[in-house]
Design an enzyme around this catalytic site. Structure first.
Site, mmCIF file in Angstrom:
data_model
loop_
_atom_site.group_PDB
_atom_site.id
_atom_site.type_symbol
_atom_site.label_atom_id
_atom_site.label_comp_id
_atom_site.label_asym_id
_atom_site.label_seq_id
_atom_site.Cartn_x
_atom_site.Cartn_y
_atom_site.Cartn_z
ATOM 1 N N ARG A 76 0.830 -1.209 0.000
ATOM 2 C CA ARG A 76 0.000 0.000 0.000
ATOM 3 C C ARG A 76 0.866 1.262 0.000
ATOM 4 O O ARG A 76 0.531 2.250 -0.655
ATOM 5 C CB ARG A 76 -0.946 -0.013 1.207
ATOM 6 C CG ARG A 76 -2.102 0.975 1.054
ATOM 7 C CD ARG A 76 -3.125 0.821 2.166
ATOM 8 N NE ARG A 76 -4.081 -0.225 1.863
ATOM 9 C CZ ARG A 76 -4.342 -1.263 2.647
ATOM 10 N NH1 ARG A 76 -3.695 -1.403 3.783
ATOM 11 N NH2 ARG A 76 -5.231 -2.160 2.316
ATOM 12 N N GLY A 77 1.967 1.243 0.728
ATOM 13 C CA GLY A 77 2.867 2.403 0.771
ATOM 14 C C GLY A 77 3.430 2.739 -0.600
ATOM 15 O O GLY A 77 3.489 3.907 -0.994
#
Length: 350
Positions: free
Chosen positions: A289-290
């Site tokens: 997600r980052g």
């Protein structure tokens, strides 16, 4: 005797461009408005730092949207992904739908809200008796194509936070009762705010927010006086202050619209993508997600800067906002201020 018109009864909103300082929070909000797929923003900071004022100001700044008349979900007149089932059926049957322009919805979620209030309810009795699906829309329906603001999100029940984050990520809300299911679009920018002194969110929930902005009380006495005087002016004569910022408001509105239009054409090179993932890997960020959010935020910032290609400077501007809240492994550990993120970024990029 003065007659109260609808316009005069509307509560005045502090102009976004008049807000002094808090650049990190303002940038995070602008980027999420340009590209809602960034995944919203969590704003943590001291009490009385203008969190609510800034969030309402960005909603008021945005251009009006076109919706179908008498539709409870702010359905888009031509985009099927943003339509309720009834409007979608009418659209596919070539039934002409009346439309109107409305301000971008800004929905406040109260702390004491129940799941039914948030998601909506199905009238089971009517469904069983008459065979008709009757749905009472909740706050997620009202927030479709707008902004959903949760103040003191760190005090909200984890179950409700999960529901909000799931809807924000998928763009849909599904309500199921006694074997009856209703689904409707719920595309919104999720904005949460809170005071760290009142408790932190679990790392698993924090990770689901696209960005994390930290705000602090302004220390400079000159700026503090400027903020106090400006607020006093707004309280005394709100329309006068609003009028004085009309040009700046229109310029920023136009810049956001242009960035939204430019978004799909902005490119980010393969080499920069690899370096972003290298930073995430070195910081031991769980999941991908980052990486995804940093790429999206860098593209949105480049579009906002009227660029065609993402540069290292664009990534540097957003990477702390995207990664600082993803470093925690221990729930009792405080969120990294961003120095660790920038240190690793400079080692890899510069």
């Amino acid at each position: 005797m003065t007659l109260n018109t609808a316009e005069s009864l509307v509560r005045p909103v502090f102009p976004f461009t008049a807000i002094i300082g808090q650049e990190e929070m303002k940038l995070a909000l602008i980027l999420n408005v340009i590209d809602p797929t960034i995944g919203g923003v969590m704003i943590m900071g001291d009490r009385g730092t203008g969190k609510s004022t800034t969030i309402r100001a960005i909603a008021d700044l945005l251009p009006e949207i076109e919706v179908i008349v008498d539709d409870s979900f702010n359905s888009h007149p031509s985009n099927i992904e943003l339509m309720s089932e009834e409007s979608k059926q009418a659209f596919e049957d070539d039934i002409e739908l009346s439309t109107k322009q409305i301000k971008v919805p800004m929905v406040d979620l109260p702390l004491g809200a129940t799941e039914d209030r948030v998601c909506g309810t199905i009238d089971i009795e009517k469904a069983l008796k008459d065979g008709v699906k009757t749905f009472e829309p909740g706050l997620l329906a009202k927030a479709n194509r707008g902004i959903l603001y949760v103040d003191e999100v760190n005090l909200l029940d984890d179950h409700l936070v999960d529901l909000l984050l799931d809807s924000a990520a998928s763009g849909w809300n599904t309500v199921e009762r006694e074997g009856i299911s209703i689904r409707h679009p719920a595309r919104f920018v999720l904005v949460g705010s809170g005071n760290p002194e009142e408790g932190e969110l679990r790392p698993q929930l924090l990770d689901r927010f696209g960005m994390h902005a930290e705000i602090r009380t302004v220390k400079d006495p000159i700026l503090r006086v400027q903020i106090v005087e400006q607020r006093s002016q707004f309280d005394h004569s709100s329309q006068k202050l609003i009028n004085s910022y009309t040009v700046q408001q229109e310029e920023l509105k136009e810049r956001i619209i242009q960035a939204q239009d430019r978004l799909s054409s902005v490119e980010i090179s393969y080499d920069l993508k690899v370096k972003i993932s290298q930073v995430c890997s070195e910081l031991n960020v769980d999941g991908l997600r980052g990486d995804i959010v940093t790429n999206r935020a860098a593209i949105a910032f480049a579009a906002y800067q009227r660029k065609k290609d993402v540069t290292i400077e664009d990534i540097e501007k957003v990477i702390t906002l995207c990664l600082r809240h993803r470093l925690r492994k221990d729930p009792l550990e405080s969120i990294d201020s961003g120095e660790k993120v920038l240190k690793v970024f400079k080692n890899i990029f510069i």
